[in-house]
Write a protein that holds these residues in place. Structure first.
Motif, PDB file in Angstrom:
ATOM      1  N   UNK A  31       0.786  -1.073   0.007  1.00 18.57           N
ATOM      2  CA  UNK A  31      -0.048  -0.090   0.104  1.00 18.57           C
ATOM      3  C   UNK A  31       0.895   1.254   0.076  1.00 18.57           C
ATOM      4  N   UNK A  32       0.244   2.397  -0.271  1.00 18.78           N
ATOM      5  CA  UNK A  32       0.887   3.689  -0.167  1.00 18.78           C
ATOM      6  C   UNK A  32       1.561   3.874   1.261  1.00 18.78           C
ATOM      7  N   UNK A  33       2.819   4.408   1.199  1.00 14.32           N
ATOM      8  CA  UNK A  33       3.814   4.434   2.448  1.00 14.32           C
ATOM      9  C   UNK A  33       4.778   3.496   2.362  1.00 14.32           C
ATOM     10  N   UNK A  34       4.725   2.244   1.834  1.00 13.86           N
ATOM     11  CA  UNK A  34       5.973   1.544   1.617  1.00 13.86           C
ATOM     12  C   UNK A  34       5.778   0.170   2.271  1.00 13.86           C
ATOM     13  N   UNK A  35       6.784  -0.499   2.338  1.00  8.84           N
ATOM     14  CA  UNK A  35       6.738  -1.846   2.999  1.00  8.84           C
ATOM     15  C   UNK A  35       6.971  -1.801   4.445  1.00  8.84           C
TER      16      UNK A  35
ATOM     17  N   UNK B 129       4.966  -7.284  12.785  1.00 13.86           N
ATOM     18  CA  UNK B 129       5.152  -6.263  11.648  1.00 13.86           C
ATOM     19  C   UNK B 129       4.925  -4.968  11.994  1.00 13.86           C
ATOM     20  N   UNK B 130       5.974  -4.211  11.756  1.00  8.64           N
ATOM     21  CA  UNK B 130       6.000  -2.953  12.208  1.00  8.64           C
ATOM     22  C   UNK B 130       5.702  -1.826  10.996  1.00  8.64           C
ATOM     23  N   UNK B 131       4.626  -1.048  11.051  1.00  5.61           N
ATOM     24  CA  UNK B 131       4.199  -0.380   9.925  1.00  5.61           C
ATOM     25  C   UNK B 131       5.355   0.620   9.521  1.00  5.61           C
TER      26      UNK B 131
ATOM     27  N   UNK C 288       6.763   4.332   8.022  1.00  6.59           N
ATOM     28  CA  UNK C 288       6.679   5.863   8.590  1.00  6.59           C
ATOM     29  C   UNK C 288       5.286   6.203   8.111  1.00  6.59           C
ATOM     30  N   UNK C 289       4.645   6.909   9.153  1.00  9.16           N
ATOM     31  CA  UNK C 289       3.144   7.225   8.705  1.00  9.16           C
ATOM     32  C   UNK C 289       2.089   6.384   9.085  1.00  9.16           C
ATOM     33  N   UNK C 290       2.645   5.209   9.799  1.00  8.95           N
ATOM     34  CA  UNK C 290       1.562   4.197  10.198  1.00  8.95           C
ATOM     35  C   UNK C 290       0.901   3.385   9.105  1.00  8.95           C
ATOM     36  N   UNK C 291      -0.031   2.377   9.505  1.00  4.42           N
ATOM     37  CA  UNK C 291      -0.668   1.658   8.699  1.00  4.42           C
ATOM     38  C   UNK C 291      -1.291   2.458   7.639  1.00  4.42           C
ATOM     39  N   UNK C 292      -1.626   2.001   6.439  1.00  7.94           N
ATOM     40  CA  UNK C 292      -2.622   2.494   5.415  1.00  7.94           C
ATOM     41  C   UNK C 292      -3.474   1.590   4.833  1.00  7.94           C
ATOM     42  N   UNK C 293      -4.827   1.907   4.457  1.00  5.37           N
ATOM     43  CA  UNK C 293      -5.580   1.312   3.739  1.00  5.37           C
ATOM     44  C   UNK C 293      -5.137   0.527   2.672  1.00  5.37           C
ATOM     45  N   UNK C 294      -5.248  -0.656   2.468  1.00  7.69           N
ATOM     46  CA  UNK C 294      -4.699  -1.673   1.476  1.00  7.69           C
ATOM     47  C   UNK C 294      -4.420  -2.880   1.883  1.00  7.69           C
ATOM     48  N   UNK C 295      -3.789  -3.789   1.135  1.00  2.00           N
ATOM     49  CA  UNK C 295      -3.468  -5.047   1.657  1.00  2.00           C
ATOM     50  C   UNK C 295      -1.888  -5.385   1.439  1.00  2.00           C
ATOM     51  N   UNK C 296      -1.408  -5.712   2.545  1.00  2.00           N
ATOM     52  CA  UNK C 296      -0.019  -5.965   2.720  1.00  2.00           C
ATOM     53  C   UNK C 296       0.175  -7.439   2.612  1.00  2.00           C
ATOM     54  N   UNK C 297       1.112  -7.806   1.659  1.00  2.00           N
ATOM     55  CA  UNK C 297       1.537  -9.185   1.421  1.00  2.00           C
ATOM     56  C   UNK C 297       2.710  -9.621   1.817  1.00  2.00           C
TER      57      UNK C 297
END
Length: 843
Positions: A394-398, A415-417, A419-428
Motif C-alpha cells: 500500500x501507499x507508504x511503503x513496506x 510487523x511494524x508499519x 513511517x506514517x503508520x498503517x495505510x488502507x490496502x493489502x500487505x502481502x
C-alpha cells in the motif's frame, strides 16, 4: 361529392354547433375504422393476429392472407384475434383485416416477419483427423439467405477444466463467411490442447432472431513434446505423486478431460518407460495437463530415470531419457489457524495462504501487528522460518518484519508499519520454511479496509422477448473496488458473484451464467442467459469464494462498512406489443379524424403529431388512448401521427405512423360574430380567419328565430374568394324591429352552396330618457336619468365588453381615461331587460 358541400359541412361543425367536437366523418369512403395490429417479427413459424375496430360496423371481420414466401393457415378468419401457423420460410407475410361498415368496408394490413430456424442451417460436420502440425481446415457451414453469420471458437479443454471460454491459439480466415478456414496460430508448438468448438451463429438481417450450431474441430496433437531432461526437486511428505513441466516450446495437450484432443478416446496414448527407480517406488503415468506431466508411485526419495512414448495418428515419439531426483522432503505447511487467534484465517487466495482483515480504524495507527503460525508436528522444531514483504505494498511503503520463536513450534511475526503508520490496502508477506535441504513458500496477507463498501445492489432489468428461443440479459455488477482503492487493495483475492433463482415463470428453462472468472469482483457486468419464457425471473446475487475453505474475507470487508453483499433483483422478460397506427387515409374532407392504434394492453401508448402543413396546429384529444380523435386539420396537405407503445416494465418499445391526406377545399372559418345595439340601430360585426371559394354573406333577420328574411348582402373581401388572412366585416340594420331581433349570416360559395353562422339576438324597448355628458369625453363620462337599478355596459366597436357596472340613484360615472381615442358604445339595460344604446366618442 362537391367540394362546396364538404366545405358547408365543416363550416357547420365550426360555427353553428360548437359543442360538436368529435369527427365529422360523413364524407369518408367508410364510416368505421379497423386496425390489424402492429407489425411484428417472430423467431419461428407461428404468430397471433390481433385486430381492432371502431365506428359504425356491421357484419363480421375477415382475415385474409395477401402475400408471403409460403402459404400460412389462419385458424379463425372471422375473429378479431386468431392464430396463424405455417410461416415456414423466412420472409414477410402480409395479412389483411377487413370489416363491413355502415357505409363501405374498412381494411387494414399487418406484416409478420417470420424468421424460423432454416432447415439448411449448419456449422458443418465434425473434423477430427487433421494433425496439429498441419493445423488448418476449411469449415463447411451454411448461412441461409436472409441471415448474417458469425463464427467463434471455444477451447474444449479450458471449458471443461476451468469453466472459462477462451479461443487461445485459434483463428478464422473470416468470421462472417460460411466456409472460412479454421487454423491454429502455433501449430507444432500449440500452447493449449488443440480441440475446439467452432460455433456458427446466424442472425436475421433485422437483428431480431439468432440461431447457433456447433461443430467440433479436434486437431490431433503433435506428439513431439519437448521435455526438460534433468530435474531435482523436494518431495512433499506423504505425497506419492510427482510432476515435471515441459519446455515452453513444447506442444500442449490434455489426456484426462473428455473431448480434449490428447485423450485416449481421441486417439492419443502415452506410455511411461521406466528405466530405473528407487527401491520401494512404483512409478506410473497419471495424466498430462497442458505442459505438465503427472506421475504416481513416486513415494521414495532418490533418482528416477524414464522416458515417455506418445502415439497417435500423426506419429509416434519417444522422449530422451529423463532423470528426476527427489533430494529431500519439503517441510509441511505452517498453520495460520490458531484457536487463540480467531482473526487469522486460512485460506486467502489458494494453496496454504492465510490472512487477516482489519477495519479502517487501524489506518494511521503505528502499533505493530503480530500474526502467529505453528510448525507442523511432522517437522522438527529446528526448521527455520523467515517472513519478508512481497507483492504490491500500500501507499507508504513496506513494513518491517521480525520473527520470534526459533527452535519452537510456535512462531510469531511482528510487523511494524512504515513511517506514517498503517495505510488502507493489502500487505502481502512470504513465509519461508526451510529444513536445510528443502523450502516451502506460503503467503500471508494483512488487509485494512477503507470502510466504503456500498450494499451490493443490482437494479431490476426489463428485456424484450421476441416470442421464441432464449435471450440474455446484461446485468450491471457493483462498482469495482479491488485494485481501485489503491493497487494493493485485495491483491490476489478473487471472490465471484454467484446467482441463484428464487422464482421464475412456469415452464422456464434454468437460466445459465457466465463462467466464474467473468463475474468476479473485478467485473463490471455479466450476462444471465437462457431466458425462454415471458414473466418475472427473481434472482439472488451474493459474493462467494471459489471454494468453501477460503476464509470469510469478503464478509468481513462488508461488515466493516455495515453493508450487505446479498441482494435480490428481478428480470422482467416482456413480450413486445408492436405498434400499428392504422391505415393511411386519403381524400379526407374533415377537420376531425379518428385515430385508431392497436390496444397496448397492460402497456402504455402515446399518440404524437409527426408533421402537418404549415400554420396548422392539430390537437390530439386523448394522446394516451389508442382510440381517439385529432382535430384542427384545417389546411390541405398531409398530417402524420405516430402511435408508440411501451411495455409495462419498459423493456419493449415500438412505434408506427399513419397519414391523413386532407384534399378537400377548406371552408370559411368564422372567428367572431357580434351584434351591437347602437342608438336604435343594430350594428353587426364579424371576422373570418380564412376563406375558400367565398362569394359573400347574406344578412338574415327573424322575429321568432324560425322564419328568416334577407335584409342585406356583404360581398367577400377575399381575392377570388380565397384568403388565408383575417378579414373584418360589418353591416348596420337601420330599421330593427321593436322587440326581439334574431340575426344570422348565410355564407354563400361562388357556386351557390351555403352555410349558416350562429344566431345573435338584440332586443329593443323604449325606456326613460338618459343623458350622457360630456360627449366627446377625455377622462370621465357622467350618466343622468337612471333609476338606480340598471346595468351600464361599455363596448368597443367589435362588441367586446370593456366596463360593466350597476347604476346607482345619483352620480353614475364611467372612467374612460385609459381608453384609446375612438368610438365606443354605452348600453343601458333595465331590470325588465329593456335596452338603450348610445355612441360615445373618446378624445
Amino acid at each position: 361529392m362537391h367540394t362546396s358541400m364538404i366545405k358547408r359541412n365543416i363550416f357547420k361543425l365550426i360555427i353553428l354547433i360548437p359543442l360538436l367536437c368529435c369527427g365529422y366523418l360523413k364524407n369518408y369512403a367508410q364510416d368505421c375504422t379497423v386496425n390489424a395490429g402492429g407489425n411484428s417479427i417472430i423467431c419461428g413459424s407461428a404468430a397471433t393476429l390481433s385486430g381492432g375496430v371502431a365506428g359504425n360496423t356491421t357484419g363480421t371481420p375477415l382475415w385474409t392472407f395477401i402475400s408471403g414466401p409460403a402459404t400460412p393457415v389462419i385458424a379463425t378468419p372471422n375473429a378479431l384475434t386468431t392464430n396463424v401457423t405455417g410461416m415456414t420460410v423466412d420472409g414477410n407475410y402480409l395479412f389483411q383485416l377487413s370489416h363491413p361498415c355502415g357505409t363501405g368496408t374498412a381494411t387494414s394490413q399487418v406484416t409478420i416477419t417470420a424468421h424460423p430456424r432454416p432447415a439448411s442451417f449448419t456449422a458443418g460436420t465434425d473434423i477430427t483427423t487433421i494433425c496439429a502440425t498441419t493445423g488448418t481446415t476449411p469449415l463447411a457451414g451454411v448461412i441461409p439467405a436472409g441471415f448474417t453469420g458469425q463464427w467463434r471458437s471455444v477451447n474444449i479443454f479450458n471449458l471443461a477444466r476451468f469453466n472459462t471460454q477462451v479461443s487461445t491459439n485459434s483463428q478464422f480466415s473470416s468470421t462472417t463467411v460460411a466456409n472460412p478456414t479454421f487454423s491454429l496460430i502455433n501449430k507444432s508448438n500449440h500452447e493449449i490442447d488443440p480441440a475446439y468448438y467452432a460455433i456458427l451463429k446466424i442472425t436475421s438481417l433485422d437483428g431480431n432472431c439468432s440461431y447457433e450450431d456447433t461443430t467440433i474441430v479436434r486437431f490431433v496433437p503433435n506428439p513431439q513434446i519437448v521435455v526438460v531432461t534433468n530435474w531435482t526437486k523436494c518431495r512433499t511428505s506423504g505425497d506419492t505423486r510427482g510432476w515435471i513441466d515441459n519446455q515452453s516450446t513444447s506442444p500442449a495437450f490434455s489426456t484426462s478431460y473428455a473431448g480434449s484432443a490428447g485423450t485416449p478416446a481421441s486417439g492419443t496414448n502415452v506410455i511411461l518407460n521406466v528405466n530405473s527407480q528407487p527401491s520401494g517406488a512404483s512409478m506410473s503415468f497419471d495424466y498430462i495437463e497442458s505442459r505438465r506431466i503427472y506421475f504416481n508411485g513416486m513415494n521414495v526419495d532418490g533418482t528416477y530415470t524414464f522416458s515417455l512414448t506418445i502415439t497417435n495418428s500423426c506419429g509416434t515419439y519417444t522422449t530422451p531419457l529423463i532423470t528426476f531426483t527427489y533430494s529431500g522432503t519439503t517441510p509441511e505447511p505452517v498453520s495460520f489457524t490458531l484457536a487463540s487467534q480467531p482473526e487469522q484465517w486460512q485460506i486467502y487466495d489458494g494453496g496454504n495462504s492465510g490472512g487477516e482483515l482489519h477495519c479502517s480504524s487501524m489506518a494511521g495507527t503505528t502499533t505493530p501487528e503480530n500474526f502467529y503460525f505453528t510448525i507442523n508436528p511432522a517437522d522438527p522444531p529446528t526448521v527455520i522460518t523467515t517472513v519478508t514483504p512481497s507483492g504490491i505494498q500500500p501507499p507508504g511503503g513496506a513494513p518491517t518484519v521480525s520473527v520470534a520463536g526459533a527452535g519452537t513450534y510456535d512462531r510469531v511475526a511482528t510487523v511494524t508499519p512504515p513511517s506514517g503508520g498503517w495505510r488502507v490496502g493489502t500487505y502481502k508477506f512470504t513465509v519461508i520454511t526451510s529444513n536445510g535441504s528443502c523450502t516451502r513458500n506460503q503467503s500471508y496477507y494483512i488487509h485494512i479496509s477503507d470502510g466504503n463498501r456500498a450494499n451490493v445492489v443490482v437494479p431490476d432489468q426489463s428485456v424484450c422477448y421476441p416470442g421464441t428461443g432464449a435471450i440474455s440479459a446484461t446485468i450491471p455488477l457493483p462498482a469495482v473496488y479491488k485494485g481501485v482503492v489503491n493497487s494493493s487493495y485485495l491483491q490476489d483475492y478473487d471472490p465471484n458473484y454467484t446467482f441463484s433463482v428464487i422464482s421464475m415463470p412456469s415452464g422456464a428453462a434454468n437460466p445459465t451464467y457466465t463462467s466464474a472468472n467473468l463475474r468476479n469482483i473485478s467485473s463490471t457486468s455479466t450476462q444471465i442467459s437462457n431466458l425462454n419464457r415471458t414473466g418475472d425471473y427473481v434472482f439472488r446475487i451474493t459474493l462467494a469464494n471459489y471454494t468453501s475453505s477460503v476464509g470469510p474475507f469478503f464478509a468481513a470487508e462488508y461488515a466493516c462498512s455495515g453493508t450487505s453483499y446479498v441482494d435480490t433483483f428481478t428480470i422482467h422478460v416482456e413480450n413486445p406489443v408492436n405498434a400499428n397506427a392504422g391505415s393511411d387515409q386519403t381524400g379526407v374532407c374533415s377537420q376531425t379524424v379518428n385515430l385508431l392504434g392497436n390496444n397496448p394492453g397492460a402497456g402504455t401508448g402515446t399518440w404524437q403529431l409527426v408533421s402537418a402543413p404549415p400554420a396548422t396546429s392539430p390537437v390530439i384529444t386523448a394522446p394516451n388512448s389508442f382510440s381517439t380523435t385529432a382535430t384542427n386539420l384545417n389546411a390541405i396537405g398531409e398530417y402524420r401521427f405516430k402511435w408508440s407503445i411501451t411495455s409495462p416494465m419498459g423493456g419493449c418499445m415500438s412505434n408506427a405512423e399513419v397519414s391523413y391526406f386532407v384534399t378537400c377545399a377548406l371552408p370559411v372559418r368564422l372567428s367572431a360574430f357580434n351584434a351591437i345595439p347602437l342608438n336604435g340601430l343594430s350594428h353587426l360585426k364579424w371576422m373570418t380567419s380564412s376563406e375558400q371559394h367565398n362569394k359573400g354573406f347574406d344578412i338574415e333577420r327573424s322575429t321568432d328565430g324560425k322564419s328568416w328574411n334577407k335584409i342585406g348582402f356583404v360581398p367577400t373581401k377575399a381575392y377570388a374568394g380565397n384568403s388565408s388572412q383575417g378579414l373584418n366585416y360589418e353591416y348596420i340594420d337601420a330599421a330593427p324591429i321593436n322587440g326581439a331581433n334574431y340575426y344570422r349570416l348565410k355564407q354563400t360559395d361562388l357556386d351557390g352552396l351555403a352555410e349558416y353562422s350562429p344566431v345573435r339576438i338584440l332586443r329593443y324597448e323604449t325606456i326613460n330618457a338618459i343623458t350622457i355628458h360630456p360627449n366627446p369625453a377625455k377622462e370621465k363620462v357622467n350618466l343622468s336619468g337612471l333609476q338606480g337599478n340598471e346595468t351600464i355596459t361599455l363596448y368597443d366597436v367589435m362588441g367586446r365588453t370593456l366596463i360593466s357596472q350597476k347604476a346607482i340613484n345619483t352620480g353614475n360615472t364611467l372612467d374612460v381615461k385609459q381608453l384609446e381615442p375612438g368610438v365606443y358604445y354605452i348600453g343601458i339595460t333595465s331590470n325588465e331587460g329593456k335596452l338603450s344604446t348610445y355612441k360615445l366618442l373618446k378624445h
